[in-house]
Design an enzyme around this catalytic site. Structure first.
Site, PDB file in Angstrom:
ATOM      1  N   ASP A 112     -33.674   2.432   8.124  1.00  0.00           N
ATOM      2  CA  ASP A 112     -33.933   3.124   9.394  1.00  0.00           C
ATOM      3  C   ASP A 112     -35.030   4.171   9.244  1.00  0.00           C
ATOM      4  OD1 ASP A 112     -33.875   3.936  11.986  1.00  0.00           O
ATOM      5  OD2 ASP A 112     -31.879   4.820  11.934  1.00  0.00           O
ATOM      6  N   GLY A 159     -33.756   1.759  21.133  1.00  0.00           N
ATOM      7  CA  GLY A 159     -32.708   0.744  21.225  1.00  0.00           C
ATOM      8  C   GLY A 159     -32.602  -0.177  20.031  1.00  0.00           C
TER       9      GLY A 159
END
Ligand code: CA
Length: 706
Positions: free
Chosen positions: A323, A196
């Site tokens: 990321d 998430g």
């Protein structure tokens, strides 16, 4: 490195591409004492999680006789990522939407099906309603559900025994968390994390009593708001080690560090290893004022399994900004390096380097690039830190930067394997870059993709850029020699995104791929030995097991998950269409046949005229990136179960906002954006889609030129 003046502002795809489980004693008997060597009892088969089986009935001399034994049709066209578990003659699988199924491993007969009904929750998953599987122990099947529940089922009947909500209600917005990873069973406890970080989340991993579902401990991976404590075992290491590495107002976005896949346990050292995810938001400039390492993001952390007590950590990507998760699968091995025997753990995280650590101490032994890495030239083995290219920190330079690897990583969740017989690690590698550009600030809004990097998905890229980027994308099956620290062999694959890997005692490596094949390679040199048309792309890892001396190969076939986000180009090839999702099981002389594949269901491009002003299209592009992209794909190119909006007949329909705002297609899974998007927003998104459709219609036809 520089993206020049071109409008490479597509970043932020970060994290859309965003789970794992083994022992050289080859029997996996250490933990339970009852497991048969012919079984596949845990996620990685044994505590070492090497995804190596000593079974050798299927081998180099007879692989050409491998055929389909039987298959089980799965109920959805969503992505399939699970590792099947095989115990005592029964296969336990989890398909999309966490639907669990027990199947007779010899005959293929379905024994029971359990559906946790998580379709509502699927809209908040970054990368599709995927599941990486279940854990089976003590007559129970454990599954983590997309909506955050951890559920224990009776292995005989599939009926729930207990369930518990694992989501952190104290650190909103809890709504953004999802579970896609497989639970692990360690010393009577179920260990589970969640995902998430793309939507604002603070990562943690929890342990629950296997018998009762009562929570035993929780470890947060990043600090909370300064001056606050959680009353959990992580309080001390967060205060003593992590807190000083954070700056700014990181807690507003949760900070990230979700533990969505890799969790492994070494019974000998009694250490539990967790792989920690990326920052939230991805943009380190927004998250932490552009300063600090931000522990324990992008780190491997060792804990004591009984209490969750911190033992050591190693951070692979300090100040994470692309990321670059460290959630990728971890493998244990005992290998000789530099003249000494080491108990190591190995990981190929997203950042493109292959790491070998002493798993007792966390000391770095090796780190070598396995793909193009432009964010860092190398890892300094003395300091353990990357030597970075300053241009990669796009938020400091205020310049877009084309960075390799992409946020999808040089390697993602698809499990690698290690054969103790060849001494090689087999890694599904994708070589691609991604342009990153910083945003000045981002809205703090629940359920919205918040990366802090500009995400335009395509409208800002010109056609030549787009084609060039697609051309540069490459997928490999890489055999890496961890001792010599070099490539043993490398097999270029037709698709960029491919499946997890299995190595066997038969001298064979099995891997499914994005070009819809299950393939077998010679483990020593990568020679292609055999392949099977699965009628859909495969991302899940194969397993093997034996019953009464007959060896089987099993794999979940189904294209989806994060890959279609960038892999949309494959959707243009009918051969790679989605659908036909199945559990496929093979044996020597298997004679089963799949029914003829359904034809490509892609609608032709038929958009209305592209008449909206450029500013409206640009605004629609930005809104699309925040609200639509995670399901409908980058640049509105979808290769998953959701419609490709460039081809949607609704583009010409003045009722478009009834679908987006009023939920006219909610029964088909399209959520309502009432109260989130207004009529002007929807008009802009529609204008963007019409623009994309017109441009791609012109660019893509005739399709033979693609
Ligand atoms: Ca991520």
């Amino acid at each position: 490195m520089k993206v020049a003046v071109k409008s490479w502002l597509l970043a932020g795809f970060a994290g859309m591409l965003s789970a794992c489980g083994g022992n050289g004693d080859t029997a996996g008997q250490k933990e339970t004492g009852v497991v048969q060597s012919a079984d596949w009892p845990t996620h990685g088969r044994t505590p070492e999680a090497q995804r190596f089986s000593p079974l050798s009935s299927i081998n180099l001399s007879n692989i050409n006789r491998l055929g389909l034994a039987w298959s089980v049709d799965l109920e959805t066209n969503a992505g399939q990522e699970a590792t099947p578990i095989m115990r005592d003659g029964i296969l336990y699988i989890a398909s999309a939407y966490n639907i669990v199924r027990a199947v007779d491993a010899r005959s293929g007969k379905t024994l029971w099906v359990y559906d946790p009904d998580v379709r509502e929750a699927s809209a908040r998953s970054c990368c599709g309603p995927v599941s990486r599987g279940v854990a089976v122990e003590n007559g129970r099947v454990f599954v983590g559900a997309l909506d955050g529940r951890l559920i224990a089922l009776d292995a005989k009947t599939g009926k729930p025994v207990w369930e518990v909500q694992t989501l952190d209600q104290d650190h909103p917005p809890a709504v953004n968390y999802t579970i896609t990873g497989a639970p692990r069973i360690v010393k009577g406890k179920v260990i589970i994390g969640n995902g998430g970080a793309e939507f604002g989340a603070r990562g943690y991993v929890s342990a629950y009593d296997m018998a009762t579902g009562k929570r035993v401990w929780r470890f947060y991976t990043v600090p909370g708001k300064p001056g606050t404590q959680d009353g959990e075992i992580s309080d001390q290491p967060l205060k003593d080690i992590a807190a000083s590495t954070w700056h700014g107002e990181y807690w507003r976005w949760g900070g990230g560090g979700t533990v969505w896949d890799s969790i492994e346990y070494d019974p000998e050292l009694d250490l539990l290893y967790i792989g920690v995810g990326n920052g939230s938001p991805t943009n380190h400039g927004i998250r932490s004022a552009g300063k600090g390492d931000n522990l324990f993001l992008s780190s491997i952390v060792a804990l004591k399994p009984d209490t969750g007590k911190y033992v050591w950590h190693y951070q692979e990507t300090p100040g994470e900004a692309w990321d670059y998760t460290a959630t990728q699968p971890i493998i244990f091995a005992d290998i000789e390096m530099n003249g000494a025997k080491h108990k190591v753990l190995m990981q190929a995280p997203k950042n493109g380097f292959f790491y070998i650590l002493d798993r007792a101490t966390g000391k770095l032994l090796a780190a070598d690039p396995i793909a193009r890495t432009t964010w860092a030239s190398h890892i300094d083995l003395k300091t353990g830190r990357p030597v970075e290219n300053p241009e990669a920190r796009y938020y400091l330079t205020n310049q877009p930067a084309l960075v390799f690897p992409s946020s999808g990583g040089a390697h993602n969740w698809q499990p690698m394997s290690y054969s103790p017989e060849t001494g090689l690690v087999y890694i599904p590698v994708q070589d691609m870059g991604l342009p990153f550009a910083g945003e000045a600030d981002i809205a703090r809004q629940a359920g919205v993709y918040n990366s802090g990097t500009i995400m335009t998905g395509g409208a800002a890229m010109n056609d030549a850029d787009l084609k060039e980027a697609m051309k540069q994308m490459k997928g490999y099956l890489l055999a890496w020699d961890p001792v010599r620290r070099k490539v043993a062999w490398r097999k270029e694959l037709a698709a960029t995104f491919n499946g997890g890997v299995l190595a066997t005692g038969g001298g064979i490596v099995f891997q499914g791929n994005g070009a819809r094949k299950l393939a077998a390679y010679n483990a020593k040199d990568g020679t292609l030995l055999w392949s099977f048309d699965a009628q859909t792309g495969i991302v899940a890892p194969p397993i093997t097991y034996a019953i009464d001396g007959v060896q089987y190969i099993a794999v979940m076939a189904g294209w989806g998950g994060a890959w279609p986000m960038l892999g949309g180009q494959f959707a243009e090839q009918p051969a790679n269409g989605v659908g036909n999702n199945r559990l496929l099981v093979f044996k020597l002389d298997g004679k089963a046949r799949l029914p003829a594949p359904e034809g490509s269901a892609y609608l032709p491009f038929d958009p209305p005229a592209d008449t909206a002003p450029a500013a409206v299209v640009a605004r629609g592009d930005s809104l699309y990136g925040q609200y639509c992209l995670r399901c409908h794909g980058i640049g509105a190119v979808s290769a998953s179960m959701v419609p490709d909006l460039r081809r949607s007949g609704y583009l010409a329909d003045s009722n478009f906002d009834q679908i987006v705002v009023d939920g006219a297609l909610s029964s088909m899974g399209m959520p309502s954006f009432k109260g989130v998007l207004d009529a002007r927003d929807v008009a802009a998104i529609r204008a963007y889609l019409i623009h994309r459709a017109n441009r791609d219609k012109a660019m893509m036809l005739p399709s033979s030129q693609r």
